[in-house]
Scaffold this active site. Structure first.
Site, PDB file in Angstrom:
ATOM      1  N   GLY A 104      38.442  41.634  40.535  1.00 55.60           N
ATOM      2  CA  GLY A 104      37.101  42.030  40.964  1.00 55.60           C
ATOM      3  C   GLY A 104      36.815  41.542  42.369  1.00 55.60           C
ATOM      4  N   GLY A 105      36.206  40.351  42.471  1.00 56.42           N
ATOM      5  CA  GLY A 105      35.751  39.807  43.754  1.00 56.42           C
ATOM      6  C   GLY A 105      36.778  39.901  44.877  1.00 56.42           C
ATOM      7  N   ASN A 150      38.910  46.319  40.670  1.00 56.74           N
ATOM      8  CA  ASN A 150      37.648  46.678  40.032  1.00 56.74           C
ATOM      9  C   ASN A 150      36.519  46.356  41.012  1.00 56.74           C
ATOM     10  OD1 ASN A 150      35.430  47.055  38.449  1.00 56.74           O
ATOM     11  ND2 ASN A 150      35.839  45.353  37.036  1.00 56.74           N
ATOM     12  N   TRP A 151      36.083  47.382  41.705  1.00 59.33           N
ATOM     13  CA  TRP A 151      35.037  47.167  42.724  1.00 59.33           C
ATOM     14  C   TRP A 151      33.663  46.904  42.102  1.00 59.33           C
ATOM     15  CZ3 TRP A 151      35.704  51.332  47.183  1.00 59.33           C
ATOM     16  CH2 TRP A 151      36.909  51.079  47.854  1.00 59.33           C
ATOM     17  N   LYS A 152      33.548  47.097  40.794  1.00 63.50           N
ATOM     18  CA  LYS A 152      32.241  46.954  40.123  1.00 63.50           C
ATOM     19  C   LYS A 152      31.198  47.795  40.878  1.00 63.50           C
ATOM     20  CE  LYS A 152      33.830  42.593  38.360  1.00 63.50           C
ATOM     21  NZ  LYS A 152      33.523  41.321  37.761  1.00 63.50           N
ATOM     22  N   SER A 197      38.988  35.742  38.143  1.00 61.40           N
ATOM     23  CA  SER A 197      39.142  34.867  39.317  1.00 61.40           C
ATOM     24  C   SER A 197      40.553  34.909  39.921  1.00 61.40           C
ATOM     25  CB  SER A 197      38.766  33.414  38.977  1.00 61.40           C
ATOM     26  OG  SER A 197      37.394  33.330  38.684  1.00 61.40           O
ATOM     27  N   GLU A 247      40.796  39.378  29.809  1.00 64.18           N
ATOM     28  CA  GLU A 247      39.841  38.836  30.782  1.00 64.18           C
ATOM     29  C   GLU A 247      38.894  37.894  30.064  1.00 64.18           C
ATOM     30  OE1 GLU A 247      39.142  41.320  34.605  1.00 64.18           O
ATOM     31  OE2 GLU A 247      37.705  41.854  33.079  1.00 64.18           O
ATOM     32  N   HIS A 251      34.948  46.928  29.634  1.00 61.51           N
ATOM     33  CA  HIS A 251      34.803  45.732  30.470  1.00 61.51           C
ATOM     34  C   HIS A 251      33.683  44.859  29.900  1.00 61.51           C
ATOM     35  CE1 HIS A 251      33.983  43.095  33.833  1.00 61.51           C
ATOM     36  NE2 HIS A 251      35.190  43.406  34.291  1.00 61.51           N
TER      37      HIS A 251
END
Ligand code: PGA
Length: 243
Positions: A226-227, A8-10, A205, A157, A87
């Site tokens: 994500g990150g 998920n690159w957001k 995370s 999540e 999300h």
């Protein structure tokens, strides 16, 4: 068992060149890259081993007078196969409700996109003992009356575990397993026919150090990342573990 990794690159990266570079550096089997809409077309030409996902969609299937929205048909025309729905960042920042999520799930399934439904509680809800109530509502509304012969992914999540939140820490795998059993119980009550289509992911995370703690469990069939998915080296380490 092979696991699925959803990147998920957001709202990243800032340029198409960077998007292309990141996609080229990470494209692997078992990976679904979900970039911002504006990069989908370019990435559909680049992604070869993995697949392409979207971060949202609109609940009208085709084209129409819906300024700013993107339809499932438009996504499918760009080779998108999966779509993240509900999300927590959309629920919190854009007021996306369980009812809106339900409409999006139904439309995704109707048009043949595989939904990745996100559910999870805030820190406050967890600490006040409301985790079950929140998740029960999110699941029951989203999956009520849904019929599907395709998989439906549910990503647990917990919002407090998402890396961009203050003091975020990953969940404990035992806790995630408990939530998965709880979700199965809810689905057994509201829509038992789709139970066999459900697959569960964990998100919050996840990085190369903790991914296997989650993914070693059969019940956790993948991760929503994500990150760490924006760092090619980090993501490749995770992908190498699951392949
Ligand atoms: P994170 O994000 O991996 O950076 O915690 C996960 C997500 O929000 O999907």
């Amino acid at each position: 068992m092979s696991k699925l990794i959803i990147a998920n690159w957001k709202m990243n990266p800032a340029t198409v060149e960077e998007a292309v570079e990141l996609a080229r550096a990470t494209d692997q089997e078992h990976l679904i890259i979900c970039p911002p809409f504006i990069f989908l077309e370019e990435l559909s030409r680049i992604i070869d081993k993995g697949q392409l996902g979207a971060q949202d969609l609109f609940w009208e299937g085709d084209t129409g007078a819906f300024t700013g929205e993107i339809s499932p048909e438009e996504l499918k025309n760009l080779d998108v196969t999966h779509v993240i729905i509900g999300h927590s960042e959309r629920r919190q920042n854009l007021g996306e409700t369980n009812e809106m999520v339900a409409k999006k799930i139904a439309t995704a399934i109707e048009t043949g996109l595989i939904p990745i439904l996100c559910v999870g509680e805030t820190l406050e809800q967890k600490e006040s003992g409301h985790r079950e109530v929140v998740i029960q509502e999110e699941i029951a509304v989203a999956l009520d009356g849904v019929e599907s012969d395709q998989p439906i992914y549910i990503a647990y999540e917990p919002i407090w575990a998402i890396s961009t939140n203050p003091n975020a820490e990953p969940d404990k795998p035992e806790n995630t397993l408990e939530v998965i059993s709880f979700i199965k119980k809810v689905v057994q009550e509201v829509n038992p026919e789709i139970l066999s289509q459900l697959k569960f992911l964990y998100g919050g995370s996840v990085n190369s150090k903790n991914a296997s703690e989650f993914l070693q469990h059969d019940e956790i069939e993948g991760a929503l990342i994500g990150g760490a998915s924006l760092q090619a080296e980090e993501l490749n380490k995770i992908l190498n573990e699951v392949s």
